[in-house]
Design a protein around this motif. Structure first.
Motif, PDB file in Angstrom:
ATOM      1  N   PRO A   1       0.823  -1.209   0.000  1.00 36.45           N
ATOM      2  CA  PRO A   1       0.000   0.000   0.000  1.00 36.45           C
ATOM      3  C   PRO A   1       0.857   1.259   0.000  1.00 36.45           C
ATOM      4  O   PRO A   1       1.722   1.441   0.863  1.00 36.45           O
ATOM      5  CB  PRO A   1      -0.812  -0.113   1.296  1.00 36.45           C
ATOM      6  N   THR A   2       0.644   2.099  -0.985  1.00 41.62           N
ATOM      7  CA  THR A   2       1.281   3.419  -1.079  1.00 41.62           C
ATOM      8  C   THR A   2       0.214   4.375  -1.599  1.00 41.62           C
ATOM      9  O   THR A   2      -0.850   3.952  -2.061  1.00 41.62           O
ATOM     10  CB  THR A   2       2.474   3.428  -2.046  1.00 41.62           C
ATOM     11  N   ASN A   3       0.514   5.659  -1.563  1.00 42.87           N
ATOM     12  CA  ASN A   3      -0.436   6.628  -2.126  1.00 42.87           C
ATOM     13  C   ASN A   3      -0.777   6.284  -3.568  1.00 42.87           C
ATOM     14  O   ASN A   3      -1.939   6.369  -3.992  1.00 42.87           O
ATOM     15  CB  ASN A   3       0.150   8.044  -2.048  1.00 42.87           C
ATOM     16  N   GLU A   4       0.233   5.896  -4.331  1.00 42.20           N
ATOM     17  CA  GLU A   4       0.039   5.631  -5.756  1.00 42.20           C
ATOM     18  C   GLU A   4      -0.785   4.366  -5.984  1.00 42.20           C
ATOM     19  O   GLU A   4      -1.719   4.357  -6.794  1.00 42.20           O
ATOM     20  CB  GLU A   4       1.388   5.501  -6.461  1.00 42.20           C
ATOM     21  N   THR A   5      -0.465   3.276  -5.262  1.00 45.02           N
ATOM     22  CA  THR A   5      -1.185   2.016  -5.500  1.00 45.02           C
ATOM     23  C   THR A   5      -2.605   2.061  -4.947  1.00 45.02           C
ATOM     24  O   THR A   5      -3.502   1.398  -5.475  1.00 45.02           O
ATOM     25  CB  THR A   5      -0.439   0.828  -4.871  1.00 45.02           C
ATOM     26  N   ILE A   6      -2.813   2.859  -3.902  1.00 47.52           N
ATOM     27  CA  ILE A   6      -4.160   3.004  -3.352  1.00 47.52           C
ATOM     28  C   ILE A   6      -5.039   3.804  -4.308  1.00 47.52           C
ATOM     29  O   ILE A   6      -6.163   3.409  -4.628  1.00 47.52           O
ATOM     30  CB  ILE A   6      -4.115   3.672  -1.968  1.00 47.52           C
ATOM     31  N   GLU A   7      -4.514   4.932  -4.800  1.00 41.93           N
ATOM     32  CA  GLU A   7      -5.307   5.779  -5.700  1.00 41.93           C
ATOM     33  C   GLU A   7      -5.594   5.076  -7.024  1.00 41.93           C
ATOM     34  O   GLU A   7      -6.689   5.185  -7.571  1.00 41.93           O
ATOM     35  CB  GLU A   7      -4.576   7.098  -5.965  1.00 41.93           C
ATOM     36  N   SER A   8      -4.631   4.324  -7.518  1.00 45.57           N
ATOM     37  CA  SER A   8      -4.812   3.654  -8.812  1.00 45.57           C
ATOM     38  C   SER A   8      -5.699   2.421  -8.712  1.00 45.57           C
ATOM     39  O   SER A   8      -6.223   1.939  -9.719  1.00 45.57           O
ATOM     40  CB  SER A   8      -3.452   3.240  -9.381  1.00 45.57           C
ATOM     41  N   GLY A   9      -5.862   1.881  -7.491  1.00 50.12           N
ATOM     42  CA  GLY A   9      -6.620   0.647  -7.324  1.00 50.12           C
ATOM     43  C   GLY A   9      -5.776  -0.594  -7.474  1.00 50.12           C
ATOM     44  O   GLY A   9      -6.281  -1.720  -7.369  1.00 50.12           O
ATOM     45  N   ASP A  10      -4.456  -0.422  -7.719  1.00 50.00           N
ATOM     46  CA  ASP A  10      -3.570  -1.585  -7.852  1.00 50.00           C
ATOM     47  C   ASP A  10      -3.463  -2.364  -6.543  1.00 50.00           C
ATOM     48  O   ASP A  10      -3.224  -3.575  -6.560  1.00 50.00           O
ATOM     49  CB  ASP A  10      -2.169  -1.144  -8.294  1.00 50.00           C
ATOM     50  N   TYR A  11      -3.637  -1.641  -5.430  1.00 46.60           N
ATOM     51  CA  TYR A  11      -3.616  -2.327  -4.137  1.00 46.60           C
ATOM     52  C   TYR A  11      -5.023  -2.890  -3.898  1.00 46.60           C
ATOM     53  O   TYR A  11      -5.859  -2.298  -3.234  1.00 46.60           O
ATOM     54  CB  TYR A  11      -3.215  -1.347  -3.029  1.00 46.60           C
ATOM     55  N   SER A  12      -5.232  -4.033  -4.493  1.00 49.47           N
ATOM     56  CA  SER A  12      -6.555  -4.654  -4.495  1.00 49.47           C
ATOM     57  C   SER A  12      -6.488  -5.996  -3.775  1.00 49.47           C
ATOM     58  O   SER A  12      -5.473  -6.701  -3.885  1.00 49.47           O
ATOM     59  CB  SER A  12      -7.014  -4.855  -5.942  1.00 49.47           C
ATOM     60  N   PRO A  13      -7.517  -6.358  -3.026  1.00 46.64           N
ATOM     61  CA  PRO A  13      -8.839  -5.729  -2.913  1.00 46.64           C
ATOM     62  C   PRO A  13      -8.992  -4.819  -1.689  1.00 46.64           C
ATOM     63  O   PRO A  13     -10.114  -4.543  -1.266  1.00 46.64           O
ATOM     64  CB  PRO A  13      -9.751  -6.950  -2.770  1.00 46.64           C
ATOM     65  N   LEU A  14      -7.884  -4.339  -1.144  1.00 48.97           N
ATOM     66  CA  LEU A  14      -7.958  -3.634   0.132  1.00 48.97           C
ATOM     67  C   LEU A  14      -7.966  -2.110   0.018  1.00 48.97           C
ATOM     68  O   LEU A  14      -7.895  -1.424   1.028  1.00 48.97           O
ATOM     69  CB  LEU A  14      -6.816  -4.091   1.050  1.00 48.97           C
ATOM     70  N   SER A  15      -8.044  -1.573  -1.198  1.00 47.74           N
ATOM     71  CA  SER A  15      -8.248  -0.129  -1.355  1.00 47.74           C
ATOM     72  C   SER A  15      -9.726   0.181  -1.204  1.00 47.74           C
ATOM     73  O   SER A  15     -10.583  -0.577  -1.680  1.00 47.74           O
ATOM     74  CB  SER A  15      -7.774   0.335  -2.743  1.00 47.74           C
ATOM     75  N   ARG A  16     -10.040   1.327  -0.599  1.00 47.43           N
ATOM     76  CA  ARG A  16     -11.443   1.668  -0.346  1.00 47.43           C
ATOM     77  C   ARG A  16     -11.609   3.166  -0.159  1.00 47.43           C
ATOM     78  O   ARG A  16     -10.668   3.865   0.234  1.00 47.43           O
ATOM     79  CB  ARG A  16     -11.943   0.949   0.903  1.00 47.43           C
TER      80      ARG A  16
END
Length: 324
Positions: free
Chosen positions: A253-268
């Motif tokens: 999890p980073t700002n970039e992966t969270i905003e892009s949705g790449d950090y899935s399925p735990l971005s929200r």
């Protein structure tokens, strides 16, 4: 509004100075009258300063954003007292349904049954997006074996199956030590989200220590090399010197992966829900919500979350303005 008042006062004072420069008794008297009027207007503005109280409750995940906003707002509007409790997303909605609060912070979308209860109670509301979060899985920095977990690993660890969970159950090269679990309480939107995307509505491991206070989870995980837990990204960022974040499916999890949705399925997304009646009838509530939407992005970044694109805040401000 404050800029508009300042511009008007400056225009009046400028007119007075121009009249004074022309000379003559009548001009001088006019100038004095203008200055007196300006002073009177200023006094009226001070007397009309916004006063009132605003109350909210809800998600501990949203709390760092909202608490920061409340602190800065207090310096802007000293006559308005804003209080924000932290009883979890579910606990916050219970108070919102009862009419005890003007807004309710949530780390998940409102549930159908909560929406139905609000309708039954006659509470119309509006959903406002505040920021993005990446629910972070963390271990102690003394844990030198876990770097990455798959979604299936998480499910195997966290779903109650009657067994004693050992690290070696996930990877035989890992220690044959019992896993110690820390998780948000069942009133937390973070718990609900984890339940939905990882547990898939199966029971959470029964040995887990649960708390609505994420700081308690942080302290427990910090002190035990066999511990694992999860909470909002900001709490990891604030404690990254003593915690280790675990990559999920190879993505950290980073700002970039969270905003892009790449950090899935735990971005929200993170939300606040506000009473339409409170917004339209109470100038203090309207002003605070407007301040919140204007500052949520900067505060989200300041405390460790991810700001929305500006157009999302603009949509929220437009929806707010329509309720005024």
């Amino acid at each position: 509004m404050r800029k508009w008042k300042f511009a008007m006062a400056s225009t009046i004072l400028g007119s007075a100075l121009v009249l004074g420069a022309c000379g003559g008794e009548s001009e001088s008297n006019a100038s004095e009258e203008e200055v007196e009027q300006t002073t009177s207007d200023t006094a009226s503005d001070e007397e009309a300063a916004l006063e009132g109280s605003v109350s909210g409750d809800g998600s501990s995940t949203v709390a760092p954003i909202m608490e920061g906003i409340v602190e800065e707002y207090a310096a802007e509007q000293q006559g308005v007292q804003v209080t924000v409790g932290v009883s979890g997303t579910g606990g916050g909605f219970e108070k919102f349904i009862q009419g005890e609060t003007d807004f309710s912070n949530a780390s998940r979308p409102i549930k159908e049954e909560e929406a139905a209860s609000l309708e039954e109670a006659g509470v119309d509301y509006t959903e406002f997006l505040l920021a993005y979060d990446g629910l972070s899985v963390v271990v102690s920095q003394e844990n030198d074996w876990v770097e990455d977990l798959t979604v299936e690993d998480l499910k195997k660890l966290w779903v109650e199956d009657g067994s004693t969970k050992m690290w070696s159950d996930i990877n035989p090269e890992w220690p044959e030590e019992e896993v110690v679990f820390y998780a948000p309480g069942t009133d937390s939107g973070t718990y609900d989200y984890f339940n939905e995307v990882i547990l898939e509505d199966e029971d959470l491991v029964s040995t887990a220590t649960l708390s609505e206070d994420d700081n308690i989870l942080v302290q427990g995980i910090q002190s035990d090399p066999n511990a694992i837990g999860f909470f909002g990204y900001a709490y990891y960022v604030a404690n990254q010197d003593t915690l280790k974040v675990v990559s999920i499916e190879g993505v950290e999890p980073t700002n970039e992966t969270i905003e892009s949705g790449d950090y899935s399925p735990l971005s929200r997304p993170l939300f606040t829900y506000a009473s339409n009646a409170a917004i339209s009838e109470d100038p203090a509530v309207y002003d605070f919500m407007e301040y919140t939407l204007n500052n949520a992005g900067a505060m989200a970044e300041a405390v460790g979350y991810v700001a929305l694109p500006q157009e999302e805040y603009d949509k929220g401000l437009a929806a707010l303005e329509a309720l005024k």
